[in-house]
Enzyme design. Structure first.
Site, PDB file in Angstrom:
ATOM      1  N   CYS A  77       0.721  -1.222  -0.081  1.00  0.00           N
ATOM      2  CA  CYS A  77      -0.114   0.117  -0.052  1.00  0.00           C
ATOM      3  C   CYS A  77       0.819   1.320   0.050  1.00  0.00           C
ATOM      4  O   CYS A  77       0.404   2.360  -0.252  1.00  0.00           O
ATOM      5  CB  CYS A  77      -1.080   0.123   1.342  1.00  0.00           C
ATOM      6  SG  CYS A  77      -2.037  -1.380   1.256  1.00  0.00           S
ATOM      7  N   HIS A  93      -9.169   3.130  -2.490  1.00  0.00           N
ATOM      8  CA  HIS A  93      -7.790   2.744  -2.084  1.00  0.00           C
ATOM      9  C   HIS A  93      -7.202   1.680  -3.152  1.00  0.00           C
ATOM     10  O   HIS A  93      -7.136   0.452  -2.838  1.00  0.00           O
ATOM     11  CB  HIS A  93      -7.706   2.075  -0.793  1.00  0.00           C
ATOM     12  CG  HIS A  93      -6.353   1.535  -0.224  1.00  0.00           C
ATOM     13  ND1 HIS A  93      -5.237   2.222  -0.646  1.00  0.00           N
ATOM     14  CD2 HIS A  93      -6.069   0.547   0.578  1.00  0.00           C
ATOM     15  CE1 HIS A  93      -4.248   1.527  -0.017  1.00  0.00           C
ATOM     16  NE2 HIS A  93      -4.661   0.484   0.629  1.00  0.00           N
TER      17      HIS A  93
END
Lengths: 143, 379
Positions: free
Chosen positions: B80, B323
């Protein structure tokens, strides 16, 4: 406590073909019931589960098999409702702190509570793509 | 060390684009960033592309579409934190004196995996036993609730705040506000989280044009300067670790503040990694915005709203903006730069001069997180 573990253990306790563990990490037929086998570093004394070929603390490759305690304390847990197809849902997972300082991620059974005592057992946790049962170790609430 | 400034930012609205290729997600963000900077593509001397699951040569696939090739292109994977790690590599490339103008792009296409939880590394042994990302964060939440008395209703106010912010952001994937009751009544994912406490899966891309500060005035007047660019990895621990303290972010925050010569009291706007509701609360404490154990009360005080003392996730954050892993770190910077330039429209944080972005991730055994990258910007 024994009755809970009894429920977890199905009949084929010596059949480890569908066990979800690396190598010999779960000894099913050990005296006194199933036991997790991790590692102990002969260089620095670090304990680990599962056992790796090298010590994460001192890089020694002298890591020998070491049985883990069967009892632990539950640090945190969650009931999981969304997960890959193979897992029977919902299921409960958590981190179990063992008395030798090792933390183990595990499936859980029974009415577990944070900081509550748990004991090692084995249970079916899902089905593989061919519909065969997948089993693994499961810590169950004591009492 | 040479200073680095941001001279251009761009992104595509995050969402679900199953029919688009990764390349076709990426190039419009790059073109927008170059357009924002007002520079010709040939001015770019090197490019850094962050993607977690986009596959090989993502940067070449994107930049090939618009002819921005024949320069060094570096592809970066750090879960991430891929986009923010690419940003840090770009900043260091300018700091080193090697280049004056560098492009950073973050991109991800998660719709290619269908729905459900993020596919994790099957070689990781906790994953092999059934760990999924929502469960990891859910255990943090359960322990935090146990230790500090945070209630389910307090926890549910994080998506309420961030969805309200996302409703003001045309680039956000989720643009409808929700109530606490709606959050609590949504379908369960991993207790205590319902679906509305988990970031959506989606696709996206964002891009940043960096320039050596000494040359940046040739490009534009309203510069945003990089005051800190921090990257660290988690510390491997096989035994007890306190899941209510994100050690990687605590350490990274201290290092970023030191690098910038600033502290939490100086930050006016922050984009933090709210992959799940509890995360934003943990990060209030990790960044020193409030004291340990007081994040729930801090949220309820309104301090982190757009009109609060430290606006957190005015873009909607991961929970509302979305995301797409590799794009997230770059998109956070797009938001901070727009906020510091005063271009954020209805979600503008008044008087924002200093902002922070934070992307952390990588659920692997033995780590709080695998990677964490923090940036601090100032006008």
């Amino acid at each position: 406590m024994d009755s809970v573990i009894g429920l977890l253990l199905d009949t084929g306790v010596d059949d480890d073909r569908a066990l979800l563990l690396p190598g010999d990490a779960l000894r099913l037929a050990a005296p006194g019931g199933p036991v997790l086998v991790g590692g102990r570093c002969e260089g620095c004394g670090e304990r680990m589960f599962p056992r790796h070929p090298v010590c994460p603390a001192c890089m020694s490759e002298a890591v020998v098999a070491a049985e883990m305690p069967r009892h632990g304390t539950l640090y945190a847990f969650s009931t999981v409702h969304v997960a890959p197809e193979k897992w029977a849902k919902p299921f409960v997972v958590g981190y179990v702190d063992l008395a030798n300082g090792v933390r183990v991620f595990s499936r859980l059974a029974g009415t577990v509570t944070i900081d509550g005592p748990v004991t090692l057992g084995v249970a079916e946790v899902g089905r593989d793509a061919d519909g065969r049962p997948i089993r693994s170790f499961v810590f169950a609430a004591e009492g | 060390m040479r200073g680095v400034s941001v001279v251009g930012v761009g992104m595509i609205p995050f969402g679900k684009y199953p029919a688009k290729s990764l390349a076709d997600l990426g190039w419009p963000a790059v073109k927008a960033a170059l357009g924002d900077a007002g520079i010709a593509p040939r001015k770019v001397q090197a490019a850094f592309c962050g993607t977690a699951l986009g596959g090989m040569m993502a940067g070449q696939r994107i930049l090939g579409r618009i002819g921005l090739t024949g320069i060094p292109i570096v592809n970066v994977e750090n879960a991430c934190s891929s986009g923010s790690t690419a940003l840090r590599q770009g900043i260091m490339a300018i700091r080193s004196g090697e280049y004056d103008v560098v492009l950073v792009v973050g991109v991800e296409k998660l719709t290619k995996f269908g729905g459900g939880t993020l596919p994790l590394e099957e070689e990781d042994w906790e994953v092999s036993q059934g760990l999924v990302m929502p469960a990891l964060y859910a255990m943090r939440a359960q322990r935090y609730m146990h230790d500090f008395g945070l209630t389910a209703r307090q926890l549910a106010q994080i998506p309420v705040k961030n969805r309200a912010n996302g409703a003001l952001n045309p680039d956000a994937q989720m643009r409808t506000p929700v109530t606490v009751d709606q959050v609590l009544a949504a379908r369960p994912v991993a207790d205590p989280f319902t679906l509305l406490q988990c970031c959506p899966t989606g696709d996206g891309a964002a891009a940043i044009v960096l320039c050596a500060t000494s040359r940046a005035a040739e490009i534009r007047a309203d510069l945003v300067h990089v005051r800190a660019s921090e990257l660290t990895s988690g510390r491997y621990v096989g035994g007890y670790r306190d899941m209510t303290t994100p050690e990687i972010t605590v350490r990274g925050a201290a290092e970023a503040y030191e690098q910038a010569g600033l502290g939490p009291q100086d930050i006016r706007v922050a984009e933090v990694h709210d992959a799940f509701s509890i995360a934003e609360l943990l990060y209030y404490e990790a960044f020193g915005f409030c004291r340990r154990g007081e994040a729930g009360a801090f949220l309820e005080s309104g301090a982190t709203a757009i009109d609060g003392t430290i606006a957190v996730n005015p873009s909607g954050g991961l929970l509302a903006k979305g995301h797409p892993l590799g794009a997230t770190g770059a998109a956070q910077v797009v938001e901070i730069v727009r906020q510091l330039r005063g271009e954020a429209g209805p979600r503008q944080v008044a008087g924002a001069k200093v902002g922070l972005s934070h992307a952390t991730g990588g659920g692997i055994s033995g780590f709080d997180h695998g990677a964490c990258s923090i940036h601090i910007f100032a006008t």
